[in-house]
Design a protein around this motif. Sequence first.
Motif, PDB file in Angstrom:
ATOM      1  N   TRP A 140       1.741  -4.146  -8.955  1.00 56.32           N
ATOM      2  CA  TRP A 140       0.659  -4.366  -9.911  1.00 56.32           C
ATOM      3  C   TRP A 140      -0.683  -3.993  -9.268  1.00 56.32           C
ATOM      4  O   TRP A 140      -1.489  -3.275  -9.856  1.00 56.32           O
ATOM      5  CB  TRP A 140       0.655  -5.824 -10.378  1.00 56.32           C
ATOM      6  CG  TRP A 140      -0.555  -6.198 -11.165  1.00 56.32           C
ATOM      7  CD1 TRP A 140      -0.821  -5.906 -12.481  1.00 56.32           C
ATOM      8  CD2 TRP A 140      -1.696  -6.907 -10.675  1.00 56.32           C
ATOM      9  NE1 TRP A 140      -2.049  -6.406 -12.837  1.00 56.32           N
ATOM     10  CE2 TRP A 140      -2.613  -7.022 -11.749  1.00 56.32           C
ATOM     11  CE3 TRP A 140      -2.025  -7.454  -9.439  1.00 56.32           C
ATOM     12  CZ2 TRP A 140      -3.840  -7.661 -11.612  1.00 56.32           C
ATOM     13  CZ3 TRP A 140      -3.242  -8.098  -9.308  1.00 56.32           C
ATOM     14  CH2 TRP A 140      -4.133  -8.197 -10.390  1.00 56.32           C
ATOM     15  N   ILE A 172      -0.581   0.025  -8.397  1.00 55.93           N
ATOM     16  CA  ILE A 172      -0.526   0.954  -9.543  1.00 55.93           C
ATOM     17  C   ILE A 172      -1.570   0.617 -10.598  1.00 55.93           C
ATOM     18  O   ILE A 172      -2.347   1.481 -11.003  1.00 55.93           O
ATOM     19  CB  ILE A 172       0.885   0.974 -10.157  1.00 55.93           C
ATOM     20  CG1 ILE A 172       1.888   1.594  -9.171  1.00 55.93           C
ATOM     21  CG2 ILE A 172       0.899   1.760 -11.464  1.00 55.93           C
ATOM     22  CD1 ILE A 172       3.334   1.541  -9.626  1.00 55.93           C
ATOM     23  N   ASP A 173      -1.580  -0.632 -11.047  1.00 55.86           N
ATOM     24  CA  ASP A 173      -2.463  -0.993 -12.167  1.00 55.86           C
ATOM     25  C   ASP A 173      -3.919  -1.198 -11.759  1.00 55.86           C
ATOM     26  O   ASP A 173      -4.830  -0.843 -12.502  1.00 55.86           O
ATOM     27  CB  ASP A 173      -1.952  -2.251 -12.867  1.00 55.86           C
ATOM     28  CG  ASP A 173      -0.661  -2.017 -13.630  1.00 55.86           C
ATOM     29  OD1 ASP A 173      -0.291  -0.841 -13.849  1.00 55.86           O
ATOM     30  OD2 ASP A 173      -0.002  -3.009 -14.000  1.00 55.86           O
ATOM     31  N   ALA A 211      -4.779   2.126  -8.896  1.00 54.54           N
ATOM     32  CA  ALA A 211      -4.399   3.443  -9.445  1.00 54.54           C
ATOM     33  C   ALA A 211      -3.783   4.373  -8.405  1.00 54.54           C
ATOM     34  O   ALA A 211      -4.039   5.573  -8.395  1.00 54.54           O
ATOM     35  CB  ALA A 211      -5.598   4.093 -10.131  1.00 54.54           C
ATOM     36  N   TRP A 212      -2.926   3.814  -7.542  1.00 53.92           N
ATOM     37  CA  TRP A 212      -2.222   4.635  -6.562  1.00 53.92           C
ATOM     38  C   TRP A 212      -1.130   5.434  -7.255  1.00 53.92           C
ATOM     39  O   TRP A 212      -0.622   5.038  -8.305  1.00 53.92           O
ATOM     40  CB  TRP A 212      -1.560   3.771  -5.506  1.00 53.92           C
ATOM     41  CG  TRP A 212      -2.454   3.185  -4.465  1.00 53.92           C
ATOM     42  CD1 TRP A 212      -3.817   3.050  -4.503  1.00 53.92           C
ATOM     43  CD2 TRP A 212      -2.028   2.616  -3.237  1.00 53.92           C
ATOM     44  NE1 TRP A 212      -4.252   2.431  -3.370  1.00 53.92           N
ATOM     45  CE2 TRP A 212      -3.173   2.159  -2.572  1.00 53.92           C
ATOM     46  CE3 TRP A 212      -0.796   2.446  -2.632  1.00 53.92           C
ATOM     47  CZ2 TRP A 212      -3.121   1.543  -1.323  1.00 53.92           C
ATOM     48  CZ3 TRP A 212      -0.734   1.836  -1.397  1.00 53.92           C
ATOM     49  CH2 TRP A 212      -1.885   1.390  -0.748  1.00 53.92           C
ATOM     50  N   ASN A 213      -0.710   6.488  -6.607  1.00 55.73           N
ATOM     51  CA  ASN A 213       0.478   7.236  -7.001  1.00 55.73           C
ATOM     52  C   ASN A 213       1.672   6.282  -6.907  1.00 55.73           C
ATOM     53  O   ASN A 213       1.773   5.496  -5.961  1.00 55.73           O
ATOM     54  CB  ASN A 213       0.641   8.423  -6.047  1.00 55.73           C
ATOM     55  CG  ASN A 213       1.967   9.111  -6.175  1.00 55.73           C
ATOM     56  OD1 ASN A 213       2.965   8.641  -5.640  1.00 55.73           O
ATOM     57  ND2 ASN A 213       1.968  10.227  -6.872  1.00 55.73           N
ATOM     58  N   SER A 214       2.594   6.340  -7.872  1.00 60.45           N
ATOM     59  CA  SER A 214       3.716   5.403  -7.913  1.00 60.45           C
ATOM     60  C   SER A 214       4.602   5.486  -6.677  1.00 60.45           C
ATOM     61  O   SER A 214       5.084   4.470  -6.174  1.00 60.45           O
ATOM     62  CB  SER A 214       4.552   5.617  -9.169  1.00 60.45           C
ATOM     63  OG  SER A 214       5.151   6.901  -9.153  1.00 60.45           O
TER      64      SER A 214
END
Length: 139
Positions: free
Chosen positions: A102, A105-106, A109-112
């Motif tokens: 969370w 990513i959320d 905003a990192w690359n998955s």
Amino acid sequence: MKRLLKLWRFLTSPEMILYLVFGVLTTVLNIAVFEFCYSALRWPWQAANALAWVLAVAFAFINNKLWVFRSSSFQADVFWRELLGFVAARLLSLGVDYACMWLFIDILAWNSLAAKAVDNVIVIAINYVLSKLVIFRKK
């Protein structure tokens, strides 16, 4: 110097080497399933992470039980204690897993793929401690 030698012996012990080998394999499985479901199938990261977790936990339990911690008993009481303890510990680390995903990513905003890789390093450390000290402890 004595502490460094003790640390080296720990890090190069057969148990630790096997834990690292199977940990890498479990991590590859976890990341591959996650990335396939998230990127190729376009699942939400939460669903992709859940399936990756279930498959990784099943794979890890078998390998940790048989080869890493050499728990060869399949008596019902031992097996169920280990399995339930393993799943409970993994549920705890799953909470950390979801919190990291969370955040990465959320929020950040990192690359998955990068998020999942960093997340797995944190989760592996937690899982080792719980497996060694709680689940497969020598009596």
